[in-house]
Design a protein around this motif. Sequence first.
Motif, mmCIF file in Angstrom:
data_model
loop_
_atom_site.group_PDB
_atom_site.id
_atom_site.type_symbol
_atom_site.label_atom_id
_atom_site.label_comp_id
_atom_site.label_asym_id
_atom_site.label_seq_id
_atom_site.Cartn_x
_atom_site.Cartn_y
_atom_site.Cartn_z
ATOM 1 N N PHE A 103 0.842 -1.188 0.000
ATOM 2 C CA PHE A 103 0.000 0.000 0.000
ATOM 3 C C PHE A 103 0.877 1.238 0.000
ATOM 4 O O PHE A 103 1.981 1.237 0.529
ATOM 5 C CB PHE A 103 -0.904 0.022 1.235
ATOM 6 N N SER A 104 0.371 2.293 -0.603
ATOM 7 C CA SER A 104 1.089 3.554 -0.630
ATOM 8 C C SER A 104 0.080 4.689 -0.560
ATOM 9 O O SER A 104 -1.058 4.550 -0.999
ATOM 10 C CB SER A 104 1.912 3.681 -1.908
ATOM 11 N N ARG A 105 0.513 5.807 -0.013
ATOM 12 C CA ARG A 105 -0.365 6.969 0.042
ATOM 13 C C ARG A 105 -0.239 7.727 -1.261
ATOM 14 O O ARG A 105 0.850 8.134 -1.673
ATOM 15 C CB ARG A 105 0.018 7.874 1.203
ATOM 16 N N SER A 106 -1.352 7.897 -1.923
ATOM 17 C CA SER A 106 -1.369 8.595 -3.197
ATOM 18 C C SER A 106 -2.415 9.696 -3.136
ATOM 19 O O SER A 106 -3.600 9.412 -2.992
ATOM 20 C CB SER A 106 -1.689 7.605 -4.315
ATOM 21 N N GLY A 143 -3.230 11.690 -0.810
ATOM 22 C CA GLY A 143 -3.986 11.734 0.431
ATOM 23 C C GLY A 143 -4.730 10.464 0.771
ATOM 24 O O GLY A 143 -5.294 10.354 1.844
ATOM 25 N N PHE A 144 -4.748 9.487 -0.108
ATOM 26 C CA PHE A 144 -5.470 8.244 0.146
ATOM 27 C C PHE A 144 -4.495 7.083 0.172
ATOM 28 O O PHE A 144 -3.580 7.018 -0.635
ATOM 29 C CB PHE A 144 -6.518 7.983 -0.952
ATOM 30 N N ILE A 145 -4.704 6.142 1.086
ATOM 31 C CA ILE A 145 -3.897 4.935 1.122
ATOM 32 C C ILE A 145 -4.553 3.914 0.213
ATOM 33 O O ILE A 145 -5.700 3.536 0.408
ATOM 34 C CB ILE A 145 -3.768 4.404 2.558
ATOM 35 N N ARG A 146 -3.814 3.508 -0.834
ATOM 36 C CA ARG A 146 -4.366 2.602 -1.852
ATOM 37 C C ARG A 146 -3.372 1.494 -2.143
ATOM 38 O O ARG A 146 -2.160 1.702 -2.043
ATOM 39 C CB ARG A 146 -4.619 3.373 -3.153
ATOM 40 N N LYS A 203 0.945 6.428 -12.401
ATOM 41 C CA LYS A 203 1.104 6.485 -10.953
ATOM 42 C C LYS A 203 2.094 5.413 -10.479
ATOM 43 O O LYS A 203 2.894 5.645 -9.584
ATOM 44 C CB LYS A 203 -0.249 6.299 -10.271
#
Length: 60
Positions: free
Chosen positions: A13-16, A18-21, A30
């Motif tokens: 998972f990574s924060r992209s 403002g959202f963790i996806r 991306k």
Amino acid sequence: MTNNAHRTPCEIFSRSMGFIRPVSNFNAGKYSEFCERKTFTETNSLSAGQRHYDLLKKAA
């Protein structure tokens, strides 16, 4: 233990924006950006360079 051991896939998972996806859901652009990122390590950031030393001196 046998050589036929199965591995469980691990989701990254990574924060992209403002959202963790999950990284597996990133589009090509991306994902490319994600691969170019540098890893942050606290020990390197806190002890590196003269600038850090100067800031600590001012704070004292």
